[in-house]
Design a protein around this motif. Structure first.
Motif, PDB file in Angstrom:
ATOM      1  N   SER A 195      -8.177  -2.925  -5.536  1.00 53.78           N
ATOM      2  CA  SER A 195      -9.037  -2.771  -6.712  1.00 53.78           C
ATOM      3  C   SER A 195      -9.958  -1.567  -6.605  1.00 53.78           C
ATOM      4  O   SER A 195     -10.570  -1.168  -7.597  1.00 53.78           O
ATOM      5  CB  SER A 195      -9.876  -4.035  -6.933  1.00 53.78           C
ATOM      6  OG  SER A 195     -10.801  -4.214  -5.866  1.00 53.78           O
ATOM      7  N   ALA A 196     -10.059  -0.975  -5.422  1.00 50.73           N
ATOM      8  CA  ALA A 196     -10.876   0.228  -5.266  1.00 50.73           C
ATOM      9  C   ALA A 196     -10.263   1.419  -5.990  1.00 50.73           C
ATOM     10  O   ALA A 196     -10.965   2.391  -6.304  1.00 50.73           O
ATOM     11  CB  ALA A 196     -11.046   0.553  -3.780  1.00 50.73           C
ATOM     12  N   VAL A 197      -8.950   1.356  -6.265  1.00 56.96           N
ATOM     13  CA  VAL A 197      -8.280   2.508  -6.875  1.00 56.96           C
ATOM     14  C   VAL A 197      -7.661   2.203  -8.242  1.00 56.96           C
ATOM     15  O   VAL A 197      -7.319   3.134  -8.971  1.00 56.96           O
ATOM     16  CB  VAL A 197      -7.191   3.068  -5.933  1.00 56.96           C
ATOM     17  CG1 VAL A 197      -7.821   3.674  -4.698  1.00 56.96           C
ATOM     18  CG2 VAL A 197      -6.190   1.988  -5.545  1.00 56.96           C
ATOM     19  N   GLY A 211       0.820  -1.210   0.000  1.00 56.42           N
ATOM     20  CA  GLY A 211       0.000   0.000   0.000  1.00 56.42           C
ATOM     21  C   GLY A 211       0.856   1.263   0.000  1.00 56.42           C
ATOM     22  O   GLY A 211       0.565   2.224  -0.730  1.00 56.42           O
ATOM     23  N   ASP A 212       1.913   1.273   0.815  1.00 58.59           N
ATOM     24  CA  ASP A 212       2.811   2.429   0.857  1.00 58.59           C
ATOM     25  C   ASP A 212       3.473   2.656  -0.500  1.00 58.59           C
ATOM     26  O   ASP A 212       3.633   3.799  -0.951  1.00 58.59           O
ATOM     27  CB  ASP A 212       3.891   2.223   1.925  1.00 58.59           C
ATOM     28  CG  ASP A 212       3.322   2.207   3.344  1.00 58.59           C
ATOM     29  OD1 ASP A 212       2.187   2.687   3.526  1.00 58.59           O
ATOM     30  OD2 ASP A 212       4.017   1.709   4.254  1.00 58.59           O
ATOM     31  N   PHE A 213       3.847   1.562  -1.151  1.00 57.86           N
ATOM     32  CA  PHE A 213       4.474   1.673  -2.476  1.00 57.86           C
ATOM     33  C   PHE A 213       3.523   2.333  -3.472  1.00 57.86           C
ATOM     34  O   PHE A 213       3.915   3.228  -4.236  1.00 57.86           O
ATOM     35  CB  PHE A 213       4.878   0.284  -2.977  1.00 57.86           C
ATOM     36  CG  PHE A 213       5.321   0.265  -4.411  1.00 57.86           C
ATOM     37  CD1 PHE A 213       6.635   0.526  -4.741  1.00 57.86           C
ATOM     38  CD2 PHE A 213       4.416  -0.019  -5.429  1.00 57.86           C
ATOM     39  CE1 PHE A 213       7.045   0.518  -6.071  1.00 57.86           C
ATOM     40  CE2 PHE A 213       4.812  -0.024  -6.748  1.00 57.86           C
ATOM     41  CZ  PHE A 213       6.136   0.239  -7.073  1.00 57.86           C
ATOM     42  N   LEU A 214       2.263   1.907  -3.470  1.00 53.92           N
ATOM     43  CA  LEU A 214       1.298   2.452  -4.427  1.00 53.92           C
ATOM     44  C   LEU A 214       1.023   3.925  -4.160  1.00 53.92           C
ATOM     45  O   LEU A 214       0.837   4.713  -5.097  1.00 53.92           O
ATOM     46  CB  LEU A 214       0.000   1.638  -4.370  1.00 53.92           C
ATOM     47  CG  LEU A 214       0.125   0.179  -4.828  1.00 53.92           C
ATOM     48  CD1 LEU A 214      -1.185  -0.564  -4.614  1.00 53.92           C
ATOM     49  CD2 LEU A 214       0.546   0.103  -6.286  1.00 53.92           C
ATOM     50  N   VAL A 215       1.016   4.329  -2.889  1.00 58.23           N
ATOM     51  CA  VAL A 215       0.829   5.743  -2.560  1.00 58.23           C
ATOM     52  C   VAL A 215       1.988   6.574  -3.099  1.00 58.23           C
ATOM     53  O   VAL A 215       1.800   7.686  -3.607  1.00 58.23           O
ATOM     54  CB  VAL A 215       0.700   5.930  -1.031  1.00 58.23           C
ATOM     55  CG1 VAL A 215       0.770   7.412  -0.656  1.00 58.23           C
ATOM     56  CG2 VAL A 215      -0.608   5.322  -0.532  1.00 58.23           C
ATOM     57  N   LYS A 216       3.201   6.027  -3.015  1.00 60.97           N
ATOM     58  CA  LYS A 216       4.397   6.751  -3.465  1.00 60.97           C
ATOM     59  C   LYS A 216       4.573   6.697  -4.983  1.00 60.97           C
ATOM     60  O   LYS A 216       5.446   7.397  -5.520  1.00 60.97           O
ATOM     61  CB  LYS A 216       5.644   6.164  -2.789  1.00 60.97           C
ATOM     62  CG  LYS A 216       5.681   6.381  -1.285  1.00 60.97           C
ATOM     63  CD  LYS A 216       6.882   5.677  -0.669  1.00 60.97           C
ATOM     64  CE  LYS A 216       6.901   5.831   0.852  1.00 60.97           C
ATOM     65  NZ  LYS A 216       8.032   5.084   1.475  1.00 60.97           N
TER      66      LYS A 216
END
Length: 412
Positions: free
Chosen positions: A332-334, A297-302
């Protein structure tokens, strides 16, 4: 020889005197053809186009070569290029004989180039396989059906090596072979339905199921440039996220910017990722699993430019766990998620049932696509070889997901 020719001339077969000139002499013309000839003489481009369009291009077959050449000059000089291209396409459909002088009218896109009965298949192949700057790029979907069919019949009679020069017209056997041999990234780029020139996605999921092997199959990298692969008993060989950047070419699209060339470079960035460690029974500690998913999750935010997520699980029984379900629902929500069943060849009998269960259960899995894949050949227990399969399906699923995201059509 014919293979050295380019757009500026036809091959010997194309201009052979043994081929009849299908243009009718002036005294045998219909009244409509007389009107067309007069409109050409008067340089009345609007009337020229009207007469061509009303006959679906057939009237051009009653003109002399000189009149047809002059017709192109009139259309290109006094009407929009779009209308002139439409007129060229009409003549291509009728397979009439004239070819506009390329020095006057280039660049023409291929659907507007009047392939003719006097132009040999050999010359068409030369155009199709040409990589010279400014050359016409021949694409199957741009050609009239009868011309495309003739070109396919010609190419399928050539050697495999020559067929690979023009894959659009090659036999199904050669195309299938190409799908299995080329990097998956190349297939993705060819299947994209967007003018995007860069796509990014990570490959995530449990450890020791072939994520890094899949990354290498996508990029085509080997040796020191490739992601590290291998088998360990417990831990993932990949401890940090690492991006692998590769580039592939695709044909120009109608919605590309005006400055784009006939071939457009597309960059594919694939991120290998640490795996969720599971013991031999398939389970892992809740703390460790949650820790890795949090890192995902942190990776996808960055990395806000990521277009989609590829989530891998083993096709073996027990390969799909609750943590996989929870992570996919969350991510999959994003963005679109493609679920890949790795090592599917060894468990081909189990995959369809598992896919149906995930797709139609009480909590259907919100993935764009589920794809069973055998990335690399492997030996079976009975000594037989499990060959590659599913690479084309995976490329299509990734390309569709990236295209949906690029067009703003993915809504979670």
């Amino acid at each position: 020889g014919a293979h050295g020719s380019n757009m500026s001339g036809t091959s010997e077969a194309a201009t052979s005197a043994s081929q009849p000139d299908v243009c009718a002499p002036p005294h045998t013309r219909s009244n409509a053809a007389h009107d067309l000839a007069n409109a050409i003489t008067e340089k009345d481009a609007n009337n020229v186009w009207r007469l061509l369009d009303s006959s679906d291009g057939a009237l051009a077959g009653e003109l002399t070569r000189e009149e047809v050449d002059e017709m192109w000059r009139v259309l290109f000089a006094q009407r929009s290029r779009h209308a002139a291209n439409d007129a060229l396409e009409l003549m291509a459909k009728m397979c009439v004989i004239s070819e506009p002088d390329p020095e006057h009218f280039r660049p023409l896109d291929i659907r507007s180039f009047p392939f003719t009965k006097r132009m040999s298949m050999e010359h068409m192949f030369t155009l199709a396989s040409s990589s010279q700057p400014g050359a016409v790029w021949l694409r199957a979907h741009d050609l009239p059906q009868e011309v495309r069919k003739a070109m396919c019949e010609y190419v399928c009679g050539l050697s495999d090596e020559r067929q690979r020069e023009v894959m659009e017209f090659a036999s199904q056997r050669v195309r299938d072979q190409r799908v299995n041999d080329c990097p998956i990234g190349e297939l993705i780029v060819q299947m994209l339905d967007t003018p995007k020139t860069r796509i990014e996605f990570p490959v995530m999921g449990p450890a020791r199921i072939g994520k890094s092997t899949l990354v290498n199959a996508i990029t085509g990298f080997v040796g020191d440039n490739a992601a590290v692969t291998g088998i360990t008993r417990h831990a993932s060989l990949t401890s940090e996220f690492k991006g692998y950047t590769c580039t592939f070419m695709r044909a120009r699209r109608d919605d590309d910017p005006p400055e784009a060339g006939e071939q457009v470079e597309v960059t594919v960035v694939v991120y290998d990722s640490p795996g969720i460690t599971r013991d031999h029974a398939g389970g892992g500690s809740d703390e460790q699993e949650l820790s890795v998913v949090q890192r995902y999750g942190d990776f996808l935010v960055k990395h806000p430019n990521v277009d989609l997520l590829v989530w891998c699980v083993s096709a073996a029984e027990g390969g799909f766990q609750e943590v996989d379900h929870a992570a996919i629902v969350n991510f999959s929500a994003v963005m679109p998620v493609v679920l890949v069943f790795t090592q599917a060849g060894q468990h081909a009998d189990k995959v369809p049932e598992l896919m149906e269960k995930l797709r139609e259960g009480k909590k259907p899995l919100p993935v764009h696509e589920m794809v069973p894949v055998q990335v690399e050949p492997s030996k079976c227990f009975d000594g037989s070889t499990m060959h590659r399969y599913g690479r084309g399906d995976l490329a299509r699923a990734i390309a569709e997901s990236a295209s949906l995201q690029a067009r703003g059509e993915y809504h979670g």
